[in-house]
Design a protein around this motif. Structure first.
Motif, PDB file in Angstrom:
ATOM      1  N   ILE A  57       0.799  -1.272  -0.294  1.00 56.75           N
ATOM      2  CA  ILE A  57      -0.055  -0.113   0.062  1.00 56.75           C
ATOM      3  C   ILE A  57       0.844   1.287  -0.132  1.00 56.75           C
ATOM      4  CG2 ILE A  57      -2.115  -1.269   1.128  1.00 56.75           C
ATOM      5  CD1 ILE A  57      -1.055   0.283   3.721  1.00 56.75           C
ATOM      6  N   SER A  58       2.193   1.053   0.359  1.00 55.24           N
ATOM      7  CA  SER A  58       2.977   2.475   0.566  1.00 55.24           C
ATOM      8  C   SER A  58       4.243   2.501  -0.476  1.00 55.24           C
ATOM      9  CB  SER A  58       3.714   2.466   2.171  1.00 55.24           C
ATOM     10  OG  SER A  58       4.463   3.367   2.247  1.00 55.24           O
ATOM     11  N   GLY A  59       4.369   3.660  -0.804  1.00 59.17           N
ATOM     12  CA  GLY A  59       5.585   3.840  -1.757  1.00 59.17           C
ATOM     13  C   GLY A  59       6.751   3.932  -1.130  1.00 59.17           C
ATOM     14  N   ALA A  60       6.566   3.945   0.486  1.00 56.96           N
ATOM     15  CA  ALA A  60       8.086   4.002   1.155  1.00 56.96           C
ATOM     16  C   ALA A  60       8.996   2.867   0.887  1.00 56.96           C
ATOM     17  CB  ALA A  60       7.747   4.069   2.470  1.00 56.96           C
ATOM     18  N   LYS A  61      10.272   3.473   1.236  1.00 54.42           N
ATOM     19  CA  LYS A  61      11.142   2.323   1.297  1.00 54.42           C
ATOM     20  C   LYS A  61      11.041   1.679   2.562  1.00 54.42           C
ATOM     21  CE  LYS A  61      16.275   1.493   1.023  1.00 54.42           C
ATOM     22  NZ  LYS A  61      16.253   0.370   0.496  1.00 54.42           N
ATOM     23  N   LEU A  62      10.877   0.184   2.495  1.00 55.29           N
ATOM     24  CA  LEU A  62      10.472  -0.720   3.483  1.00 55.29           C
ATOM     25  C   LEU A  62      11.660  -1.285   4.280  1.00 55.29           C
ATOM     26  CD1 LEU A  62       8.020  -1.733   4.914  1.00 55.29           C
ATOM     27  CD2 LEU A  62       7.952  -3.639   3.221  1.00 55.29           C
ATOM     28  N   TYR A  63      11.807  -1.118   5.677  1.00 55.80           N
ATOM     29  CA  TYR A  63      12.727  -1.908   6.382  1.00 55.80           C
ATOM     30  C   TYR A  63      12.016  -2.862   7.162  1.00 55.80           C
ATOM     31  CZ  TYR A  63      15.829   1.758   4.737  1.00 55.80           C
ATOM     32  OH  TYR A  63      16.726   2.622   3.824  1.00 55.80           O
ATOM     33  N   ALA A  64      12.206  -4.198   7.407  1.00 55.77           N
ATOM     34  CA  ALA A  64      11.834  -5.015   8.409  1.00 55.77           C
ATOM     35  C   ALA A  64      12.606  -5.083   9.508  1.00 55.77           C
ATOM     36  CB  ALA A  64      11.296  -6.244   7.437  1.00 55.77           C
ATOM     37  N   LEU A  65      12.337  -4.503  10.713  1.00 61.56           N
ATOM     38  CA  LEU A  65      13.197  -4.688  11.860  1.00 61.56           C
ATOM     39  C   LEU A  65      12.692  -6.108  12.590  1.00 61.56           C
ATOM     40  CD1 LEU A  65      13.392  -1.141  13.250  1.00 61.56           C
ATOM     41  CD2 LEU A  65      14.898  -2.267  11.689  1.00 61.56           C
ATOM     42  N   VAL A  66      13.663  -7.118  12.319  1.00 60.76           N
ATOM     43  CA  VAL A  66      13.292  -8.579  13.185  1.00 60.76           C
ATOM     44  C   VAL A  66      13.915  -8.730  14.180  1.00 60.76           C
ATOM     45  CG1 VAL A  66      12.687 -10.666  12.584  1.00 60.76           C
ATOM     46  CG2 VAL A  66      12.673  -9.100  10.572  1.00 60.76           C
ATOM     47  N   TYR A  67      13.184  -8.926  15.408  1.00 59.21           N
ATOM     48  CA  TYR A  67      13.838  -9.295  16.784  1.00 59.21           C
ATOM     49  C   TYR A  67      13.102 -10.349  17.448  1.00 59.21           C
ATOM     50  CZ  TYR A  67      10.295  -6.118  17.918  1.00 59.21           C
ATOM     51  OH  TYR A  67       9.071  -5.493  18.106  1.00 59.21           O
ATOM     52  N   GLY A  68      13.815 -10.697  18.588  1.00 55.84           N
ATOM     53  CA  GLY A  68      13.032 -11.695  19.460  1.00 55.84           C
ATOM     54  C   GLY A  68      13.730 -12.936  19.781  1.00 55.84           C
ATOM     55  N   GLU A  69      13.302 -13.899  20.249  1.00 53.65           N
ATOM     56  CA  GLU A  69      13.951 -14.981  20.811  1.00 53.65           C
ATOM     57  C   GLU A  69      13.912 -15.861  19.497  1.00 53.65           C
ATOM     58  OE1 GLU A  69      15.912 -17.855  23.171  1.00 53.65           O
ATOM     59  OE2 GLU A  69      15.105 -15.868  23.814  1.00 53.65           O
ATOM     60  N   HIS A  70      13.000 -15.998  18.572  1.00 50.16           N
ATOM     61  CA  HIS A  70      13.020 -16.561  17.553  1.00 50.16           C
ATOM     62  C   HIS A  70      12.689 -15.915  16.094  1.00 50.16           C
ATOM     63  CE1 HIS A  70      12.282 -19.911  20.089  1.00 50.16           C
ATOM     64  NE2 HIS A  70      11.354 -19.218  20.497  1.00 50.16           N
TER      65      HIS A  70
END
Length: 157
Positions: free
Chosen positions: A106-119
């Motif tokens: 839906i967005s034209g933004a440059k997308l960053y996935a910040l993935v964290y957590g135990e798994h």
């Protein structure tokens, strides 16, 4: 005399889900700070719990600027009423992956996935859409994720 339009200020949306993993709030504040220093206006969109943690942690709004409900942000972007230059989706579960995929569509933004957590590694494997993945095993200690963000330096991209 030339009619010069001032340069447009860049914007970034931080998409926060359930604050079940403790590092989310501290990393959100860190990213807000770095974006502001780079001249990028951050906007936070989260669920009620995530937004409340940030607002209570910064009552005088030294760091926080605009904060909105996540569903409202999705609706505004979908309806083409608003968009952003960058979008950072905080991911520690399947819902986070779904929000990132949605933002990618839906967005034209440059997308960053910040993935964290135990798994975190299991969540990274579920990302099958275009984005920059920034991932680290960070649950209580935000430093591994901070280091991963610093290596990418998304405020400079």
């Amino acid at each position: 005399m030339a009619d010069e339009t001032p340069p447009r200020t860049l914007t970034a949306l931080l998409v926060l889900g359930c604050p079940q993993v403790p590092v989310q709030t501290s990393i959100a504040f860190y990213l807000i700070s770095r974006l502001k220093k780079a001249g990028i206006t951050p906007v936070v969109a989260g669920n009620k719990a995530a937004n409340t943690l940030l607002v209570v942690s910064d009552p005088d709004r030294h760091y926080l600027g605009e904060v909105m409900d996540l569903d409202r942000a999705v609706a505004m972007i979908t309806e083409k009423k608003r968009d952003f230059d960058r979008c950072f989706v905080f991911i520690h579960n399947d819902a986070g992956v779904s929000y990132a995929a949605t933002m990618g569509v839906i967005s034209g933004a440059k997308l960053y996935a910040l993935v964290y957590g135990e798994h975190f590694d299991e969540q990274v494997k579920k990302i099958d859409f275009p984005c920059t993945v920034i991932a680290a095993k960070a649950v209580h200690n935000p430093l591994p994720l901070k280091k991963a963000i610093d290596e990418v330096a998304p405020w400079a991209a």
